[in-house]
Design an enzyme around this catalytic site. Structure first.
Site, short mmCIF file in Angstrom:
data_model
loop_
_atom_site.label_atom_id
_atom_site.label_comp_id
_atom_site.label_asym_id
_atom_site.label_seq_id
_atom_site.Cartn_x
_atom_site.Cartn_y
_atom_site.Cartn_z
N GLY A 255 -23.48 -4.53 20.38
CA GLY A 255 -23.55 -3.23 21.00
C GLY A 255 -24.64 -3.21 22.04
N SER A 256 -24.75 -2.11 22.76
CA SER A 256 -25.76 -2.05 23.82
C SER A 256 -27.17 -2.00 23.25
CB SER A 256 -25.52 -0.84 24.71
OG SER A 256 -25.54 0.35 23.95
N ALA A 257 -27.33 -1.64 21.96
CA ALA A 257 -28.67 -1.61 21.36
C ALA A 257 -29.04 -2.95 20.75
CB ALA A 257 -28.75 -0.52 20.30
N GLY A 258 -28.05 -3.79 20.46
CA GLY A 258 -28.37 -5.07 19.85
C GLY A 258 -27.16 -5.72 19.24
N GLY B 216 -20.87 -8.23 15.21
CA GLY B 216 -20.52 -7.36 16.34
C GLY B 216 -21.68 -7.20 17.29
N VAL C 195 -25.29 -7.17 15.55
CA VAL C 195 -25.24 -7.07 14.09
C VAL C 195 -24.82 -8.42 13.52
CG1 VAL C 195 -24.23 -5.91 12.10
CG2 VAL C 195 -24.66 -4.63 14.20
N ASP D 274 -26.39 10.39 16.87
CA ASP D 274 -25.35 9.60 17.52
C ASP D 274 -24.16 9.41 16.59
OD1 ASP D 274 -24.34 8.31 19.77
OD2 ASP D 274 -25.07 6.36 19.15
N LYS E 181 -29.28 -5.75 11.87
CA LYS E 181 -29.12 -5.29 13.25
C LYS E 181 -30.35 -5.74 14.04
CE LYS E 181 -27.37 -1.83 16.26
NZ LYS E 181 -26.33 -0.79 16.33
#
Length: 409
Positions: free
Chosen positions: A18-21, A16, A23, A130, A36
């Site tokens: 996401g905006s942070a990185g 997957g 996975v 979060d 991650k």
């Protein structure tokens, strides 16, 4: 394509983004892991790398059945990665997208699992910051719990704190997902353990209702509602469960329960919820608060439904596929927050009620206006006729008027 992460791990397949990185499904000395890998711009930030290393001890020491454990932190060249336990299952957002809302027993069991994970984290001095459905994983290989629920594990501890460096966000920025942010974060106060309780209560509300209590529309409007509006009741749930939600959604952090207390109180609710079906409520209508949300032109009989929930914080951008929005935005000024309508948040509509702005709602409104207009004309006509008759009688028999008493009001 496989890639090496440090000297001990291999990332084989993307699970997957996401905006942070990103996975990855990976392999380590002890078997399969989830890796991650943070974005390259984050990995090149020396201040963040330093914070990453400083957080290592706290993150590696967090062990609990309802927490996805961090096994290792890797800093290697341009790679900055968290190596975590691999959970065979899905995330809570995926289940919500599929089912929209859960039966109360399953929703409360999942929330209780998350609360127990938070209790362990808070006892270790770690605040998640979060909590949201994307960060709750469901273990599909373990035994089923109350209401057929899968064991819930909270993941991504430390990510928001790592990214929220003073240089990156300064004093005028906040980080998180707008729907789940506690009022004190919106007002610029430092996040304590109580922000996780508020976020978890928001998640539980969403599991029960199918939408968050203050979401919908522009992010600034969502933030304002957290500070200025109170949550409305959900029909059909026990009063004791509703009071738990209200207490944990309190504007004052000190009024909220501690995570351990919340977990215990939620477990106590489970027997009363056994067999209860999902709630039958409809989502409040999103207010068109910016031009891009104005319903498009089309056939008047086609109602337009605006999905509530996470929205991009940068105009024109699309939310990440998993709504992982570790993105900073400006803290609203006090006058902006004060400008919101104080009172109760928009109430959910009863199932089957016409949606404001829909063709059915407009037709109902027109009928009511027509009925009122006809009634007004009839009243006016009756009043005019009565006045004309009275005048005629007075002209014909003026001597009789002195013995007539005034009509009773």
């Amino acid at each position: 394509m496989a890639r090496k992460i440090g000297s001990r791990y291999t990332a084989n397949q993307i699970l997957g983004r996401g905006s942070a990185g990103t996975v990855w499904l990976g392999e380590g000395p002890e078997g399969p892991v989830a890796i991650k890998l943070l974005r390259e711009d984050l990995a090149s930030d020396q201040e963040l790398v330093g914070r990453f290393v400083q957080e290592r001890t706290a993150l590696l020491g967090l062990e609990h059945p309802n927490v996805v454990s961090v096994r290792d932190l890797v800093v290697d060249g341009n790679d900055l990665a968290l190596v975590m336990d691999l959970v065979r299952g899905t995330d809570l957002r995926t289940r919500l997208d599929r089912e929209r809302r859960l039966a109360p027993e399953a929703a409360v069991a999942i929330a209780a699992d998350v609360a127990e994970g938070l209790a362990a984290a808070h006892a270790a001095g770690v605040v998640h910051r979060d909590v949201k459905p994307e960060n709750v994983l469901l273990d599909m290989q373990g035994p089923l719990g109350p209401g057929g629920s899968h064991r819930a594990l909270l993941t991504d501890f430390g990510i928001a704190k790592l990214i929220d460096s003073p240089r990156r966000t300064r004093a005028t920025k906040i980080i998180g997902t707008p729907d789940y942010l506690a009022p004190e974060i919106v007002e610029g106060l430092p996040p304590r353990a109580a922000v996780d309780i508020y976020a978890l209560a928001t998640v539980l509300y969403e599991l029960l209702a199918g939408f968050t209590p203050f979401g919908g529309g522009h992010p600034g409007a969502v933030l304002r509602r957290h500070v200025t509006e109170t949550v409305v009741p959900l029909p059909g749930i026990p009063e004791e469960l509703w009071q738990l939600l209200v207490q944990c959604l309190a504007k004052a952090p000190a009024s909220r329960l501690r995570a351990s207390e919340l977990a215990s109180r939620l477990r106590e609710q489970l027997p009363a919820l056994r067999g209860m079906p999902p709630l039958d409520v409809d989502e409040p209508d999103a207010e068109p608060e910016e031009p891009s949300q104005t319903p498009p032109a089309g056939p008047p009989e086609t109602p337009v439904r605006v999905r509530r929930g996470a929205v991009p914080l940068v105009p024109g951008a699309k939310p990440d596929s998993n709504r992982d929005t570790h993105t900073s935005m400006r803290v609203p000024a006090p006058d902006e927050l004060a400008g919101g309508a104080r009172g109760t948040a928009r109430a959910p509509r009863a199932a089957g009620a016409p949606r404001p702005g829909s063709a059915r709602h407009r037709a109902t409104t027109r009928r009511r206006r027509l009925i009122l207009a006809v009634a007004a004309v009839a009243v006016a006509a009756a009043a005019g006729t009565g006045a004309w008759l009275a005048t005629s009688d007075e002209a014909a028999s003026p001597q009789d008027t002195k013995n007539t008493a005034p009509a009773s009001p």
